[in-house]
Design a protein around this motif. Structure first.
Motif, short mmCIF file in Angstrom:
data_model
loop_
_atom_site.label_atom_id
_atom_site.label_comp_id
_atom_site.label_asym_id
_atom_site.label_seq_id
_atom_site.Cartn_x
_atom_site.Cartn_y
_atom_site.Cartn_z
N LEU A 57 0.83 -1.21 0.00
CA LEU A 57 0.00 0.00 0.00
C LEU A 57 0.86 1.25 0.00
N ASP A 58 1.98 1.19 0.69
CA ASP A 58 2.89 2.34 0.76
C ASP A 58 3.63 2.59 -0.55
N MET A 59 3.53 1.67 -1.51
CA MET A 59 4.16 1.88 -2.82
C MET A 59 3.39 2.89 -3.66
N ALA A 60 2.23 3.30 -3.20
CA ALA A 60 1.42 4.27 -3.97
C ALA A 60 2.20 5.57 -4.11
N PRO A 61 2.16 6.16 -5.31
CA PRO A 61 2.85 7.43 -5.52
C PRO A 61 2.18 8.56 -4.72
N GLU A 62 2.91 9.65 -4.61
CA GLU A 62 2.35 10.85 -3.95
C GLU A 62 1.00 11.19 -4.58
N ASN A 63 0.10 11.67 -3.78
CA ASN A 63 -1.23 12.10 -4.23
C ASN A 63 -2.08 10.97 -4.80
N GLU A 64 -1.74 9.74 -4.44
CA GLU A 64 -2.56 8.60 -4.88
C GLU A 64 -2.62 7.61 -3.72
N GLU A 65 -3.70 6.89 -3.64
CA GLU A 65 -3.85 5.89 -2.59
C GLU A 65 -4.35 4.60 -3.22
N PHE A 66 -3.64 3.52 -2.95
CA PHE A 66 -4.11 2.21 -3.39
C PHE A 66 -5.24 1.78 -2.47
N LEU A 67 -6.13 0.97 -2.96
CA LEU A 67 -7.31 0.56 -2.22
C LEU A 67 -7.21 -0.91 -1.81
N VAL A 68 -8.01 -1.29 -0.83
CA VAL A 68 -8.02 -2.66 -0.31
C VAL A 68 -9.46 -3.15 -0.25
N ASP A 69 -9.66 -4.38 -0.61
CA ASP A 69 -10.95 -5.03 -0.46
C ASP A 69 -10.68 -6.51 -0.17
N HIS A 70 -11.72 -7.26 0.04
CA HIS A 70 -11.58 -8.69 0.31
C HIS A 70 -12.49 -9.46 -0.63
N LEU A 71 -11.97 -10.54 -1.17
CA LEU A 71 -12.75 -11.40 -2.04
C LEU A 71 -13.46 -12.46 -1.21
N PRO A 72 -14.60 -12.97 -1.70
CA PRO A 72 -15.44 -13.87 -0.89
C PRO A 72 -14.98 -15.33 -0.90
N PHE A 73 -13.80 -15.58 -0.35
CA PHE A 73 -13.36 -16.96 -0.15
C PHE A 73 -12.48 -17.00 1.09
N VAL A 74 -12.27 -18.18 1.62
CA VAL A 74 -11.48 -18.37 2.84
C VAL A 74 -10.01 -18.37 2.49
N GLY A 75 -9.20 -17.77 3.33
CA GLY A 75 -7.77 -17.73 3.12
C GLY A 75 -7.31 -16.31 2.89
N ARG A 76 -6.14 -16.18 2.33
CA ARG A 76 -5.60 -14.85 2.06
C ARG A 76 -6.35 -14.26 0.87
N ASN A 77 -7.35 -13.47 1.19
CA ASN A 77 -8.28 -12.96 0.19
C ASN A 77 -8.26 -11.45 0.06
N LYS A 78 -7.23 -10.83 0.61
CA LYS A 78 -7.13 -9.36 0.54
C LYS A 78 -6.63 -8.97 -0.84
N VAL A 79 -7.36 -8.10 -1.50
CA VAL A 79 -6.95 -7.60 -2.81
C VAL A 79 -6.55 -6.13 -2.66
N ILE A 80 -5.38 -5.82 -3.17
CA ILE A 80 -4.87 -4.44 -3.19
C ILE A 80 -4.93 -4.01 -4.64
N TYR A 81 -5.50 -2.83 -4.87
CA TYR A 81 -5.67 -2.44 -6.26
C TYR A 81 -5.56 -0.94 -6.44
N ARG A 82 -5.35 -0.58 -7.66
CA ARG A 82 -5.27 0.83 -8.07
C ARG A 82 -6.60 1.17 -8.69
N SER A 83 -7.19 2.21 -8.19
CA SER A 83 -8.49 2.65 -8.67
C SER A 83 -8.40 3.08 -10.13
N PRO A 84 -9.43 2.77 -10.89
CA PRO A 84 -9.44 3.22 -12.29
C PRO A 84 -9.31 4.74 -12.38
N HIS A 85 -8.50 5.19 -13.31
CA HIS A 85 -8.35 6.64 -13.53
C HIS A 85 -9.53 7.12 -14.34
N GLU A 86 -10.10 8.17 -13.86
CA GLU A 86 -11.25 8.75 -14.57
C GLU A 86 -10.79 9.87 -15.47
#
Length: 112
Positions: free
Chosen positions: A83-112
């Motif tokens: 998450l800290d790899m995000a460039p200045e003025n940008e924030e990576f996001l976190v969500d969880h997928l619906p399955f058991v185990g390591r299900n954390k997804v880190i992603y870059r929001s679509p640029h509008e």
């Protein structure tokens, strides 16, 4: 693959062309390629989604927390490091997928 994905970007062949023209980088439990997936997406300025899994601290002793310099040795510390790899003025996001185990997804929001 170099850590920043630079070798793929400068290749003068079909693989280099495919990489330069991709619009999304995805890594599902990519192990050693987790950090390079993020770096490549940053270099190409495209969206990404990764599901980090293995931390592998002995293979990556250079990974330290940006805020306090502690080594990255746990899954939660690895996720924060990514998450800290995000460039200045940008924030990576976190969500969880619906399955058991390591299900954390880190992603870059679509640029509008």
């Amino acid at each position: 693959l170099n850590g920043a994905g630079s070798d793929l970007i400068v290749r003068d062949d079909e693989i280099g062309n495919i990489v330069r023209n991709c619009s999304f980088v995805c890594g599902l439990h990519p192990d050693q390629a987790t950090e390079p997936c993020v770096s490549l997406a940053e270099r190409l300025n495209v969206k990404f989604a990764i599901l980090p899994c293995c931390v592998m601290p002995s293979l990556f002793p250079h990974r330290v927390q940006r805020k306090h310099g502690d080594p990255v040795r746990s899954y939660s510390a690895f996720c924060q490091y990514l998450l800290d790899m995000a460039p200045e003025n940008e924030e990576f996001l976190v969500d969880h997928l619906p399955f058991v185990g390591r299900n954390k997804v880190i992603y870059r929001s679509p640029h509008e």
